[in-house]
Design an enzyme around this catalytic site. Structure first.
Site, PDB file in Angstrom:
ATOM      1  CB  ALA A  94      42.348  37.337  40.294  1.00 21.17           C
ATOM      2  N   GLY A 143      43.989  41.231  36.876  1.00 21.26           N
ATOM      3  CA  GLY A 143      43.033  40.950  36.200  1.00 21.26           C
ATOM      4  C   GLY A 143      41.914  41.996  35.529  1.00 21.26           C
ATOM      5  CD  GLU A 146      45.283  38.928  33.526  1.00 24.83           C
ATOM      6  OE1 GLU A 146      45.076  38.447  33.825  1.00 24.83           O
ATOM      7  OE2 GLU A 146      46.259  38.304  32.161  1.00 24.83           O
ATOM      8  CD  GLU A 168      48.922  40.370  37.208  1.00 23.89           C
ATOM      9  OE1 GLU A 168      49.667  41.180  36.958  1.00 23.89           O
ATOM     10  OE2 GLU A 168      47.626  40.490  37.395  1.00 23.89           O
TER      11      GLU A 168
END
Lengths: 552, 552
Positions: A94, A143, A146, A168
């Protein structure tokens, strides 16, 4: 904190012909989804550039669209290779500037949506046999990794530089919030201390360590990459295909009234009452006859009621989530002929071996899970002319509360069918009836055994509705309940509903929505992340974040 | 927001002779715990009065103490009646002014402690056959009803006015955070829409509705109350007793060095390094021989190593939680003769049918769960002279990471015994080895089959330690890991660790700590609760709270 104002989402419609960030190509049983983000194509392009194949909501809406198109338009596809055409980068996750400049509410809703999309990938694998293969031809960070974790298999190029990472915690002071932590230890079952190493190591692991630590399934050198990925895909493609000829997914259309308060779809109507902070969704029963054969179902395609009505409901939920955050209560109504609903349900059941019938029911299940996961209070109102039967009865037991009118003639009824017996599992894996009657499972059987139309006293006695006021009390009771509900703290309601809705068993999905998201939401509020000197705020700046070191 | 500064907790020691808020009386197999809060006896008495039998940390420390004393000092007790001697009030829950004037970190730690105490009630019921009976002789609101929910049975007086209620959402804009929501739907399995009604109805339900909605097990009128509760207790008391003669629980003593940085217990030492934000806990092996018979174990009583060392460890954890929030990393060491640890473990195992041996192992299990639930990073360091064997090996696999020195002589070892095979379940109900090897359960069996001392290469190969540096790298590797760890966002670490530690199965306990608490933490940060116009802040003021209505 000077958040940029988030512009309401104008449309959730996407089409491969006009994708800006993904490319979808299909070759027999193998589809390839290639991430190729247009840096300047963000939804708020003036606020951030989508560098390094990072994503925002717009990128993810294309991904969600692509998965649905593979399911419905390309039934021959049983294998989807997810890759990138950037050099050395699969996906950087993201977009940080997007997150840092978004409101708390938007961040939470964005994560909820991206989580649902990733659960959708897994649903396609588990229930439709569509195997997603993450072909990480470059670094998959945050992400990006992920997304790979939501795929069935993960391969990483061994080129001496590409890594998988979840940076993160060390870089941004937030969690990998799109299921990363949960999928790492609960899906891939990476050892928890290894996961701890990985999640605190900003630079991630290259191919050799990533394989050793079970973060990816295998790695291939650049010289063999294309061949090996093709071989993996080819082997996967040898599995059965669902069908050959798909149906078209047209845009979902609706009309908005001049005052902007009523949105009318073909089968669904949404009425906003901003002054009451209430939205009313009415789902209408089918008017057309149910399809009588696979041929007629395929001919109707996306127009068949069972699909169209649920697509419209799904769209209505997204509209409310992103564009009407201040409406805290959704009142669920239905209208029309219950027998017609049951006839359409039965038609799908009779066509169970048909891939399209199966896909439509899986879509209905996903939409009902979207209802469960919507952070608004839900009241179902069963009154004259309603048709809470079969698949639509699930709305009654998805609601936080239900009100059923006890009319003199007993014409107001609900009907429980086999649709409530396992077709539409919650994200916990159990049915809504099972969650409702955890204390006494025999009540599940009793409800499923009814079959016929149940009037209010009977439905109440069976525990199927919360309250069954008579004509005299009806209006006051609902009015007072609505007024009370919308007067309460929206945050406390969100937390309460999350804890009361998902009772009983837990699984990876429910851990992601119920636990991981809650921790992420907490962190997204903390000054250590979003304060003026927080890590998320200062990411990319030369200044280092300053933390309040107290552990809570 | 003008929080009162919270005074560090001076002592966790409590004794029935000096309780200010509870009375503990014992009559044969039945103990009675009577809540009788001294309004002026709060820990920060100048900030709040403990009206209406409301509680703060000090009240709950007495409750925790009383439960331990019943377990160890009164083995004949198998039934505990929990009641109040206030007129018309059982307990009004956590004191609101105390909460509103506490820091976020204290609120979270307070809730964690009260949750552990309530899980302790259930542990006593499940594993020691001590049945807690909530005799609600007046209104049980909020935390008062949550305390009742932690009991095995709940009875409510039917006097026309007393109610059970969870008014947190409607009155305070926060959640019932001490397990209430989870126990309501997952333990008592109250229907979720009924739970929704109950949790939004500030005034609660009187006896008749409370029985109907399964919120309590039965109600009795005032005229029959004493007799009926006595009869319930008498019936429960007919079950077997664990033993007859208890042992004394003396205060846990420790000495603090002049610089305030070292706290020395008999078997445990805690060294604080504020400049590094690290605390080191060293647990020492027993020096005395293990008890050889039930008689000798009972004669040693609270001085036997297995109990005393774990009581000291438990105390050390509480000290760090409440008094040293800024120390983000706990380094776990052990020191001494591993064979001595194993001898003491074996002595308890050999005395399995003895109630005291059993209670000590249950206490060890609770302490290890307190380790799991401590919101600090945990590193275990296995080096020369350490004794991570048997029960102490659990510390290695409770840690987020472990470092084991690969010494030339192979004298640094760990030993896995049957203690890791089920004696010390995590709050999820599975063992730490099972959580560790979720991916390949055969590794659990392989580890349990070893028995002998395992040097670093072997332990590493078996997956029992995270890293096994040799002499040359050892110091640098640990130093860098520690420095890196304490540099990260404390909030992100708390969230990450919560999600990585509790893998696999879920149950009521783990839902309370992992999910419910996370939502509560989030809400405790939100302006709608704690802002100047938030509901928690304004509780008791004439001004109504003002909410940001956006739903997230």
């Amino acid at each position: 904190m000077g958040h940029a104002v988030f512009q309401p989402v104008e449309t959730f419609h996407r089409h491969p012909d006009t994708y800006r960030h993904w490319k979808l190509s299909v070759d027999g049983a193998v589809a390839t989804l290639t991430l190729s983000v247009d840096e300047n194509g963000g939804l708020r392009a003036s606020d951030y550039e989508l560098k390094q194949n990072s994503y925002d909501l717009g990128v993810d809406m294309e991904l969600a669209d692509a998965v649905e198109r593979v399911r419905f338009e390309h039934p021959a596809v049983n294998t989807v290779v997810v890759t990138s055409d950037y050099p050395k980068v699969f996906c950087a996750g993201a977009n940080i500037k997007m997150l840092a400049s978004s409101t708390h509410a938007f961040k939470v809703n964005f994560c909820r949506y991206t989580n649902e999309t990733r659960c959708g990938l897994e649903d396609a694998t588990e229930n439709s046999g569509i195997r997603f293969i993450a072909a990480l031809n470059g670094t998959a960070a945050g992400g990006g990794y992920e997304l790979a974790l939501a795929c069935k298999e993960i391969y990483l190029i061994d080129d001496g530089s590409s890594v998988v990472s979840l940076p993160e915690v060390p870089l941004l002071g937030v969690l990998p919030g799109t299921g990363g932590l949960t999928r790492l230890v609960d899906k891939r079952m990476v050892r928890r201390d290894v996961a701890d190493l990985f999640c605190t190591k900003a630079e991630g692991f290259r191919a050799r360590d990533a394989v050793k630590y079970t973060l990816v399934d295998a790695s291939f050198p650049r010289s063999k990459w294309d061949d090996r990925i093709a071989a993996v895909a080819a082997e996967s493609a040898e599995r059965p295909r669902r069908g050959e000829v798909g149906i078209e997914l047209p845009p979902i259309t609706s009309e908005v009234s001049e005052d902007g308060l009523t949105r009318t779809y073909r089968h669904v109507e949404v009425v906003l009452s901003p002054e009451d902070r209430v939205a009313t969704i009415t789902v209408c029963a089918p008017e057309a006859a149910a399809p009588t054969s696979a041929e007629s179902l395929h001919a109707e395609g996306a127009n068949t009621w069972s699909f169209r009505a649920f697509r419209e409901l799904d769209n209505a939920l997204l509209q409310l989530r992103f564009n009407h955050a201040e409406l805290g209560l959704i009142v669920l109504h239905t209208q029309g002929d219950a027998d017609a609903v049951l006839a359409h349900d039965a038609a799908l059941e009779a066509l169970d071996s048909d891939w399209l019938a199966s896909e439509i029911r899986l879509f209905q299940a996903r939409t009902l899970r979207r209802v469960d996961n919507t952070a608004r209070s839900l009241f179902a109102v069963v009154d004259e002319g309603s048709c809470f039967a079969g698949s639509l009865f699930e709305l009654v037991i998805a609601a936080d509360r239900s009100f059923m009118l006890e009319d003199e003639d007993g014409e107001v009824t609900v009907r429980v069918t086999s649709a409530s017996g396992g077709l539409f599992p919650m994200s916990t894996g159990i049915t809504r009836l099972q969650a409702r009657f955890l204390r006494d499972p025999s009540q599940v059987d009793r409800a499923l055994a009814t079959g016929n139309a149940l009037d209010a006293p009977v439905a109440f006695d069976l525990g199927l509705v919360t309250l069954a006021p008579d004509d005299i009390d009806w209006e006051d009771e609902i009015r007072i309940a609505v007024e009370e509900r919308v007067s309460l703290s929206p945050d406390a309601l969100t937390g309460m509903e999350q804890n009361l809705r998902f009772v009983g068993a837990e699984n990876c999905d429910s851990k992601i929505f119920g636990r991981l998201s809650a921790w992420q939401n907490w962190i997204f509020q903390r000054p250590n992340a979003v304060g003026a000197e927080g890590a998320l705020t200062l990411y990319g700046h030369p200044t280092r974040p300053r933390f309040d070191w107290d552990r809570t």
